[in-house]
Write a protein that holds these residues in place. Structure first.
Motif, PDB file in Angstrom:
ATOM      1  N   LEU A 283      11.369   4.840  -7.180  1.00 34.73           N
ATOM      2  CA  LEU A 283      12.410   4.065  -6.494  1.00 34.73           C
ATOM      3  C   LEU A 283      11.957   3.709  -5.073  1.00 34.73           C
ATOM      4  O   LEU A 283      12.190   2.591  -4.601  1.00 34.73           O
ATOM      5  CB  LEU A 283      13.717   4.861  -6.459  1.00 34.73           C
ATOM      6  N   GLY A 284      11.289   4.663  -4.396  1.00 37.93           N
ATOM      7  CA  GLY A 284      10.741   4.348  -3.072  1.00 37.93           C
ATOM      8  C   GLY A 284       9.683   3.266  -3.148  1.00 37.93           C
ATOM      9  O   GLY A 284       9.598   2.391  -2.281  1.00 37.93           O
ATOM     10  N   ALA A 285       8.868   3.306  -4.206  1.00 36.83           N
ATOM     11  CA  ALA A 285       7.835   2.281  -4.399  1.00 36.83           C
ATOM     12  C   ALA A 285       8.473   0.918  -4.603  1.00 36.83           C
ATOM     13  O   ALA A 285       8.070  -0.075  -3.989  1.00 36.83           O
ATOM     14  CB  ALA A 285       6.955   2.648  -5.590  1.00 36.83           C
TER      15      ALA A 285
ATOM     16  N   ALA B  40       0.830  -1.211   0.000  1.00 37.56           N
ATOM     17  CA  ALA B  40       0.000   0.000   0.000  1.00 37.56           C
ATOM     18  C   ALA B  40       0.859   1.253   0.000  1.00 37.56           C
ATOM     19  O   ALA B  40       0.571   2.228  -0.716  1.00 37.56           O
ATOM     20  CB  ALA B  40      -0.931  -0.017   1.213  1.00 37.56           C
ATOM     21  N   ARG B  41       1.926   1.246   0.798  1.00 39.80           N
ATOM     22  CA  ARG B  41       2.792   2.429   0.825  1.00 39.80           C
ATOM     23  C   ARG B  41       3.543   2.576  -0.505  1.00 39.80           C
ATOM     24  O   ARG B  41       3.746   3.683  -1.003  1.00 39.80           O
ATOM     25  CB  ARG B  41       3.776   2.361   1.993  1.00 39.80           C
ATOM     26  N   GLY B  42       3.917   1.441  -1.098  1.00 40.18           N
ATOM     27  CA  GLY B  42       4.544   1.488  -2.407  1.00 40.18           C
ATOM     28  C   GLY B  42       3.622   2.102  -3.452  1.00 40.18           C
ATOM     29  O   GLY B  42       4.046   2.908  -4.291  1.00 40.18           O
TER      30      GLY B  42
ATOM     31  N   ALA C 189       2.201   6.699  -6.840  1.00 43.65           N
ATOM     32  CA  ALA C 189       1.252   7.735  -7.256  1.00 43.65           C
ATOM     33  C   ALA C 189       1.865   9.134  -7.143  1.00 43.65           C
ATOM     34  O   ALA C 189       1.488  10.051  -7.881  1.00 43.65           O
ATOM     35  CB  ALA C 189      -0.015   7.651  -6.417  1.00 43.65           C
ATOM     36  N   MET C 190       2.827   9.294  -6.235  1.00 41.36           N
ATOM     37  CA  MET C 190       3.495  10.573  -6.056  1.00 41.36           C
ATOM     38  C   MET C 190       4.688  10.738  -6.999  1.00 41.36           C
ATOM     39  O   MET C 190       5.332  11.797  -7.013  1.00 41.36           O
ATOM     40  CB  MET C 190       3.975  10.710  -4.604  1.00 41.36           C
TER      41      MET C 190
END
Length: 422
Positions: free
Chosen positions: A293-295, A281-283, A288-289
């Motif tokens: 790379l964070g995803a 979910a956080r990915g 979406a932002m």
């Protein structure tokens, strides 16, 4: 005159002067031996004073006068229960219910009897029926008492054998009950699941799990703002529930509040750091932002926790495609498709294939990978017998000459799905 004795008996019984009340009812019955109310009230006075056998005798006399007296059956069941005559109590309370299907107290009493007999599932079902009727009658106090009985019984082991006259829709445990409601919503019965949860919350407005569950159902219905309101209420009642933070974060992300979503998901991970669903979910929120790379890092973390999570592979594939790392994207799509195929989750499987097709237009290598996935799915549909699949493909080749190998595979799969009603 008999009415005077009877009324004086009621007055003394109300003051808990049971001996005096019994004497007054005796006088009333001497004057009018067929005074059924006097038998019932004298029976109640005997019951309240602990003379249960005499109470049973009076209720029996009342039933001789009126064999369909619901109150007499109910009261005799109470007295028999006090005497530990469980079969007799059950017989009486079931007759009371037969004559009055809306008799909430009778269902409650039957729940008590079944509990003492060891039939926990049946007891819970009766308490739930009683609670429903009490709620309809706006008797919230007795409704609450029934819910307390249910909560006490839920953790216990259920007997392997249930009686043939078991009441419908038994509850197994709080977790199982809400799981069943979510499964109902997953199958498309969202309105029915929502109605059940509304009932639970009307009966017990402090049930944090019910608010969370209703929020999930509302998400499935697309009512994300109402869902967030439910998650907010759940957190007011229990601010340390990781599942609520996770679901509220997902709802916030869908509504475009990605910063709020990430804050919720961070909180969920503090409470439950090994929840792969939170990382996915956080990915999704990071993706979406535009933080691809964070995803990818979050999807990778989810796969370290659960290496067989098809959604993590699929979403990581999307993130890789966003930064134009197509080979990594295809590898992840392929992993996702294989797992969805094993799970026979054909809806998600087809979604992955659609994502692959967008890439396959540019590379023959990717077309081969799609062919292998289609072949894998068809082989699974025919039980692993490739000779059957070959015969089906040959029939399509004869009927539709000149098409590609992928086309024939897809056509056979579509026909099998249609024939099986998939």
């Amino acid at each position: 005159m008999n009415k005077e004795y009877y009324n004086r008996g009621l007055s003394k019984a109300k003051r808990k002067d049971y001996a005096g009340a019994i004497e007054e009812f005796n006088q009333a019955l001497q004057l009018t031996p067929y005074f059924i109310e006097a038998y019932l009230q004298r029976g109640l006075a005997y019951y309240d004073s602990g003379a249960f056998l005499k109470a049973v005798s009076d209720y029996t006399e009342a039933l001789k006068l009126n064999p369909e007296s619901v109150d007499a059956y109910y009261c005799r069941a109470l007295a028999r229960l006090a005497l530990k005559n469980l079969p007799g109590a059950l017989e009486d309370v079931e007759r009371a219910i037969r004559f009055n299907l809306k008799y909430a107290a009778a269902y409650q009493l039957r729940g008590m009897v079944r509990r003492k007999q060891g039939y926990i599932r049946d007891a819970i079902a009766n308490f739930k029926k009683a609670a429903t009727l009490y709620l309809e009658q706006q008797d919230k106090e007795n409704c609450r008492l029934c819910l307390e009985q249910i909560k006490q019984l839920q953790p216990q082991e259920l007997p392997a054998v249930q009686p043939s006259h078991s009441v419908n829709a038994p509850i197994l445990s709080t977790k199982e009950y809400f799981t069943q409601l979510l499964e109902k919503a997953e199958k498309g019965d969202t309105q029915e699941a929502l109605a059940d949860l509304n009932w639970v919350l009307q009966a017990d407005p402090q049930d944090a799990q019910a608010y969370c569950c209703r929020g999930v159902v509302r998400c499935k219905m697309g009512n994300y703002r109402e869902a967030i309101a439910d998650f907010n209420q759940a957190l007011r009642l229990n601010f340390q529930d990781a599942i609520v933070y996770r679901n509220r974060g997902k709802a916030r992300s869908i509504l475009g509040d990605h910063t709020g979503a990430i804050a919720d998901l961070n909180q969920a991970l503090q409470l439950q750091p090994e929840d792969a669903l939170v990382y996915i979910a956080r990915g999704n929120a990071y993706r979406a932002m535009g933080n691809y790379l964070g995803a990818i890092q979050d999807y990778t973390q989810a796969l370290q926790i659960n290496p067989h999570d098809a959604q993590a592979y699929y979403n990581r594939g999307i993130a890789y495609s966003c930064i134009e790392e197509m080979q990594n994207a295809v590898d992840n799509y392929q992993h996702a498709a294989s797992i969805f195929c094993e799970q026979e989750d054909w809806g998600n499987y087809q979604q992955v294939l659609s994502s692959l097709e967008k890439i396959q237009k540019f590379s023959p290598q990717f077309k081969k990978q799609n062919y292998n996935l289609l072949r894998q799915r068809l082989l699974r549909m025919v039980g692993g017998y490739w000779e059957i699949a070959e015969r089906l493909i040959e029939q399509k080749q004869d009927y539709y000459p000149g098409m590609s190998e992928e086309w024939y595979l897809q056509k056979v799969i579509e026909d099998l799905e249609r024939d099986r009603g998939m």
